[in-house]
Scaffold this motif. Structure first.
Motif, PDB file in Angstrom:
ATOM      1  N   LEU A  39       0.833  -1.210   0.000  1.00  0.00           N
ATOM      2  CA  LEU A  39       0.000   0.000   0.000  1.00  0.00           C
ATOM      3  C   LEU A  39       0.862   1.252   0.000  1.00  0.00           C
ATOM      4  CD1 LEU A  39      -2.881  -0.933   2.482  1.00  0.00           C
ATOM      5  CD2 LEU A  39      -2.935  -0.929  -0.014  1.00  0.00           C
ATOM      6  N   VAL A  40       1.982   1.196   0.717  1.00  0.00           N
ATOM      7  CA  VAL A  40       2.899   2.334   0.708  1.00  0.00           C
ATOM      8  C   VAL A  40       3.523   2.501  -0.679  1.00  0.00           C
ATOM      9  CG1 VAL A  40       5.025   3.267   1.706  1.00  0.00           C
ATOM     10  CG2 VAL A  40       3.356   2.122   3.167  1.00  0.00           C
ATOM     11  N   ILE A  41       3.844   1.379  -1.331  1.00  0.00           N
ATOM     12  CA  ILE A  41       4.348   1.450  -2.706  1.00  0.00           C
ATOM     13  C   ILE A  41       3.322   2.126  -3.608  1.00  0.00           C
ATOM     14  CG2 ILE A  41       5.041   0.101  -4.724  1.00  0.00           C
ATOM     15  CD1 ILE A  41       6.165  -1.990  -2.834  1.00  0.00           C
ATOM     16  N   ALA A  42       2.063   1.708  -3.479  1.00  0.00           N
ATOM     17  CA  ALA A  42       1.010   2.313  -4.294  1.00  0.00           C
ATOM     18  C   ALA A  42       0.824   3.789  -3.959  1.00  0.00           C
ATOM     19  CB  ALA A  42      -0.308   1.556  -4.089  1.00  0.00           C
ATOM     20  N   TYR A  43       0.990   4.141  -2.694  1.00  0.00           N
ATOM     21  CA  TYR A  43       0.805   5.540  -2.272  1.00  0.00           C
ATOM     22  C   TYR A  43       1.911   6.437  -2.826  1.00  0.00           C
ATOM     23  CZ  TYR A  43       0.400   9.592   0.820  1.00  0.00           C
ATOM     24  OH  TYR A  43       0.277  10.865   1.301  1.00  0.00           O
ATOM     25  N   THR A  44       3.150   5.941  -2.833  1.00  0.00           N
ATOM     26  CA  THR A  44       4.279   6.782  -3.240  1.00  0.00           C
ATOM     27  C   THR A  44       4.627   6.665  -4.721  1.00  0.00           C
ATOM     28  OG1 THR A  44       5.805   5.023  -2.569  1.00  0.00           O
ATOM     29  CG2 THR A  44       5.306   6.734  -0.957  1.00  0.00           C
ATOM     30  N   LEU A  45       4.264   5.539  -5.354  1.00  0.00           N
ATOM     31  CA  LEU A  45       4.601   5.346  -6.762  1.00  0.00           C
ATOM     32  C   LEU A  45       3.371   5.298  -7.666  1.00  0.00           C
ATOM     33  CD1 LEU A  45       7.414   2.646  -6.427  1.00  0.00           C
ATOM     34  CD2 LEU A  45       7.681   5.103  -6.715  1.00  0.00           C
ATOM     35  N   GLY A  46       2.199   4.983  -7.086  1.00  0.00           N
ATOM     36  CA  GLY A  46       0.973   4.942  -7.880  1.00  0.00           C
ATOM     37  C   GLY A  46       0.990   3.818  -8.899  1.00  0.00           C
ATOM     38  N   GLY A  47       0.378   4.080 -10.073  1.00  0.00           N
ATOM     39  CA  GLY A  47       0.361   3.109 -11.168  1.00  0.00           C
ATOM     40  C   GLY A  47       1.046   3.683 -12.384  1.00  0.00           C
ATOM     41  N   SER A  48       2.145   4.368 -12.157  1.00  0.00           N
ATOM     42  CA  SER A  48       2.849   5.088 -13.206  1.00  0.00           C
ATOM     43  C   SER A  48       4.022   4.272 -13.736  1.00  0.00           C
ATOM     44  CB  SER A  48       3.354   6.422 -12.652  1.00  0.00           C
ATOM     45  OG  SER A  48       4.258   6.192 -11.581  1.00  0.00           O
ATOM     46  N   ALA A  50       7.052   4.940 -13.048  1.00  0.00           N
ATOM     47  CA  ALA A  50       7.962   4.766 -11.915  1.00  0.00           C
ATOM     48  C   ALA A  50       7.630   3.502 -11.129  1.00  0.00           C
ATOM     49  CB  ALA A  50       7.897   5.992 -11.006  1.00  0.00           C
ATOM     50  N   ALA A  51       6.322   3.231 -10.976  1.00  0.00           N
ATOM     51  CA  ALA A  51       5.912   2.006 -10.287  1.00  0.00           C
ATOM     52  C   ALA A  51       6.272   0.774 -11.113  1.00  0.00           C
ATOM     53  CB  ALA A  51       4.414   2.043 -10.008  1.00  0.00           C
ATOM     54  N   ASP A  52       6.086   0.844 -12.440  1.00  0.00           N
ATOM     55  CA  ASP A  52       6.459  -0.278 -13.309  1.00  0.00           C
ATOM     56  C   ASP A  52       7.943  -0.598 -13.183  1.00  0.00           C
ATOM     57  OD1 ASP A  52       3.876  -0.456 -14.174  1.00  0.00           O
ATOM     58  OD2 ASP A  52       4.223   0.477 -16.132  1.00  0.00           O
ATOM     59  N   VAL A  53       8.766   0.439 -13.138  1.00  0.00           N
ATOM     60  CA  VAL A  53      10.214   0.253 -13.033  1.00  0.00           C
ATOM     61  C   VAL A  53      10.569  -0.451 -11.723  1.00  0.00           C
ATOM     62  CG1 VAL A  53      12.373   1.507 -12.682  1.00  0.00           C
ATOM     63  CG2 VAL A  53      10.871   2.126 -14.574  1.00  0.00           C
ATOM     64  N   PHE A  54       9.992   0.009 -10.622  1.00  0.00           N
ATOM     65  CA  PHE A  54      10.303  -0.603  -9.330  1.00  0.00           C
ATOM     66  C   PHE A  54       9.808  -2.042  -9.258  1.00  0.00           C
ATOM     67  CE2 PHE A  54       8.901  -1.755  -5.057  1.00  0.00           C
ATOM     68  CZ  PHE A  54      10.117  -1.701  -4.376  1.00  0.00           C
ATOM     69  N   VAL A  55       8.571  -2.292  -9.695  1.00  0.00           N
ATOM     70  CA  VAL A  55       7.999  -3.638  -9.633  1.00  0.00           C
ATOM     71  C   VAL A  55       8.804  -4.602 -10.508  1.00  0.00           C
ATOM     72  CG1 VAL A  55       5.984  -5.027 -10.228  1.00  0.00           C
ATOM     73  CG2 VAL A  55       5.692  -2.864  -9.033  1.00  0.00           C
ATOM     74  N   ASP A 204      10.301  13.748   2.445  1.00  0.00           N
ATOM     75  CA  ASP A 204      11.403  13.382   1.551  1.00  0.00           C
ATOM     76  C   ASP A 204      10.923  12.631   0.320  1.00  0.00           C
ATOM     77  OD1 ASP A 204      14.081  13.396   0.833  1.00  0.00           O
ATOM     78  OD2 ASP A 204      14.468  11.454   1.746  1.00  0.00           O
ATOM     79  N   VAL A 205       9.743  12.008   0.386  1.00  0.00           N
ATOM     80  CA  VAL A 205       9.194  11.283  -0.758  1.00  0.00           C
ATOM     81  C   VAL A 205       7.771  11.768  -0.999  1.00  0.00           C
ATOM     82  CG1 VAL A 205      10.599   9.235  -0.310  1.00  0.00           C
ATOM     83  CG2 VAL A 205       8.322   9.372   0.659  1.00  0.00           C
ATOM     84  N   HIS A 206       7.365  11.695  -2.231  1.00  0.00           N
ATOM     85  CA  HIS A 206       6.006  12.063  -2.604  1.00  0.00           C
ATOM     86  C   HIS A 206       5.724  11.480  -3.982  1.00  0.00           C
ATOM     87  CE1 HIS A 206       7.819  15.143  -5.246  1.00  0.00           C
ATOM     88  NE2 HIS A 206       8.626  15.376  -4.218  1.00  0.00           N
ATOM     89  N   LEU A 207       4.452  11.442  -4.351  1.00  0.00           N
ATOM     90  CA  LEU A 207       4.039  10.883  -5.632  1.00  0.00           C
ATOM     91  C   LEU A 207       4.474  11.831  -6.742  1.00  0.00           C
ATOM     92  CD1 LEU A 207       2.533   8.595  -7.056  1.00  0.00           C
ATOM     93  CD2 LEU A 207       0.424   9.909  -6.801  1.00  0.00           C
ATOM     94  N   SER A 208       5.450  11.399  -7.549  1.00  0.00           N
ATOM     95  CA  SER A 208       5.967  12.256  -8.607  1.00  0.00           C
ATOM     96  C   SER A 208       6.380  11.400  -9.791  1.00  0.00           C
ATOM     97  CB  SER A 208       7.161  13.071  -8.105  1.00  0.00           C
ATOM     98  OG  SER A 208       8.206  12.207  -7.700  1.00  0.00           O
ATOM     99  N   PHE A 287       5.004  -4.731 -22.534  1.00  0.00           N
ATOM    100  CA  PHE A 287       4.714  -4.191 -23.862  1.00  0.00           C
ATOM    101  C   PHE A 287       3.419  -3.383 -23.883  1.00  0.00           C
ATOM    102  CE2 PHE A 287       7.466  -7.814 -24.859  1.00  0.00           C
ATOM    103  CZ  PHE A 287       8.339  -7.254 -25.779  1.00  0.00           C
ATOM    104  N   LEU A 288       2.648  -3.413 -22.802  1.00  0.00           N
ATOM    105  CA  LEU A 288       1.344  -2.761 -22.784  1.00  0.00           C
ATOM    106  C   LEU A 288       1.461  -1.334 -22.242  1.00  0.00           C
ATOM    107  CD1 LEU A 288      -0.785  -5.790 -21.542  1.00  0.00           C
ATOM    108  CD2 LEU A 288      -0.304  -5.074 -23.894  1.00  0.00           C
ATOM    109  N   ALA A 289       0.302  -0.751 -21.930  1.00  0.00           N
ATOM    110  CA  ALA A 289       0.269   0.653 -21.520  1.00  0.00           C
ATOM    111  C   ALA A 289       1.005   0.865 -20.203  1.00  0.00           C
ATOM    112  CB  ALA A 289      -1.182   1.117 -21.397  1.00  0.00           C
ATOM    113  N   GLU A 290       1.394   2.086 -19.968  1.00  0.00           N
ATOM    114  CA  GLU A 290       2.085   2.462 -18.737  1.00  0.00           C
ATOM    115  C   GLU A 290       1.229   2.148 -17.510  1.00  0.00           C
ATOM    116  OE1 GLU A 290       2.829   6.726 -16.731  1.00  0.00           O
ATOM    117  OE2 GLU A 290       3.960   6.433 -18.592  1.00  0.00           O
ATOM    118  N   GLY A 291       1.829   1.519 -16.529  1.00  0.00           N
ATOM    119  CA  GLY A 291       1.127   1.152 -15.303  1.00  0.00           C
ATOM    120  C   GLY A 291       0.618  -0.273 -15.274  1.00  0.00           C
TER     121      GLY A 291
END
Length: 372
Positions: A39-48, A50-55, A204-208, A287-291
């Protein structure tokens, strides 16, 4: 005529149910903490992106941990450990049983390190090539490949730590010390929650969005916290090993663990289907859409919550007991225990599956979309 109550042990089904319920309470805490981490991952990275890269980067240590601990170690390792310990005990006494069992453990650990250490070093030297194997769709987005490679460089040492922890957890499980393998995973979850909570509190962190080929600040802090938590978890395992009077330093004989190593590919082919499905799904999602990668990860975590709470608890208790029954030729108890464990798993998992299917949409909106 005096009648006394029998002091015979409870039936296998009843004993399994009691032990499972005791371990499940700890597993529930561990899984809830892990879910809070996501949930913290979703809060700080969302479905963008940036989240794809981390996952995508995190999938490598996560998949390796599951394959080593749940597939490659627990299945063949625990029966082999119990067999050697029982045989030594019957031939020359308890001391010989412990000696043979630990000789096998040290040899198996050395085999795993000899295989995984060069692989991790190669991954740190060629992180971009490894990421394109896991997420081939990133080849269309060089910035995502570069950012994921940076995170992978931090996570590969964590992968090696997790795989050694899997062997220690299997030893505790084989010795009927069930709490250690289920308490250990709480340590990284608590560490990440504390670190990320402090980072969010001080701003220090925020959704960006991700800028250029650099991972976001949130993703970097996540990876650093995971690496630190791996060291803490290893210290916890070493403490438990000392309490059991087990020592990693001692004689090693690679030939002793060779039969175990030879059975690993067969065990992998038989039980790694779920992990391979997740890996292949992630490769296609790149290969699909972002997120898309992060969305699949969040959905999988929802499914894994009841699976981990109930399935893991049954497995942690059942496998050592079944192995001991087989070594003692108690096949009647083994059949009864196997049937009971299957029924218990179905009784727990079927209502959970129905509940997830029924409230899927509001559950995702509340947990991952902040009610929107």
């Amino acid at each position: 005529m005096n009648t006394q109550k029998s002091s015979s042990p409870p039936p296998p089904n009843e004993q399994l149910a009691r032990s499972t319920l005791a371990v499940t309470s700890i597993v529930v805490i561990s899984r809830v903490l892990g879910f809070a981490r996501d949930l913290v991952i979703a809060y700080t990275l969302g479905g963008s992106a940036a989240a794809d890269v981390f996952v995508a980067a995190f999938r490598i240590p996560n998949t390796a941990r599951r394959m080593i601990s749940e597939v490659m170690v627990s299945m063949p390792f625990i029966p082999e450990y119990c067999r050697r310990k029982t045989k030594g005990y019957l031939e020359k006494g308890p001391a010989e049983g412990e000696r043979r069992a630990m000789l096998f453990c040290r040899s198996a650990m050395l085999w795993i390190l000899l295989v995984l250490t060069p692989l991790c070093l190669l991954g740190m030297i060629f992180p971009e090539q490894v990421m394109l194997m896991v997420a081939p769709g990133f080849i269309l987005h060089p910035q995502q490949t570069e950012a994921a490679s940076t995170l992978l460089y931090l996570l590969l040492p964590y992968t090696l730590i997790l795989c050694t922890l899997a062997v220690g957890g299997a030893i505790m499980q084989a010795r009927n010390r069930y709490l250690s393998p289920v308490i250990g995973p709480c340590i990284p979850n608590v560490t990440v929650l504390l670190v990320m909570g402090a980072a969010i509190w001080i701003g220090d962190v925020h959704l960006s969005p991700m800028e250029g080929g650099e991972p976001t600040r949130s993703a970097l802090i996540f990876c650093q916290a995971l690496l630190f938590s791996g060291l803490l978890q290893w210290m916890y395992m070493a403490r438990n090993m000392r309490q059991e009077k087990l020592r990693w330093l001692g004689p090693v004989r690679l030939k002793t663990a060779l039969p175990f190593v030879m059975r690993l590919p067969l065990s992998f082919c038989g039980t790694a289907t779920h992990q391979l499905n997740i890996l292949i799904a992630g490769m296609g999602a790149s290969f699909l859409a972002e997120g898309t990668i992060s969305q699949l990860h969040y959905a999988d975590q929802l499914i894994s919550l009841p699976l981990g709470m109930f399935g893991m608890a049954v497995g942690v208790i059942a496998l050592p007991q079944f192995t001991e029954m087989a070594n003692k030729n108690e096949f009647a108890n083994l059949r009864a225990g196997l049937a009971g464990s299957m029924k218990l798993a179905l009784y727990l998992s079927m209502p959970a599956a129905a509940g997830l299917a029924g409230i899927a949409d509001p559950l995702v909106r509340i947990l991952f979309m902040r009610g929107e």
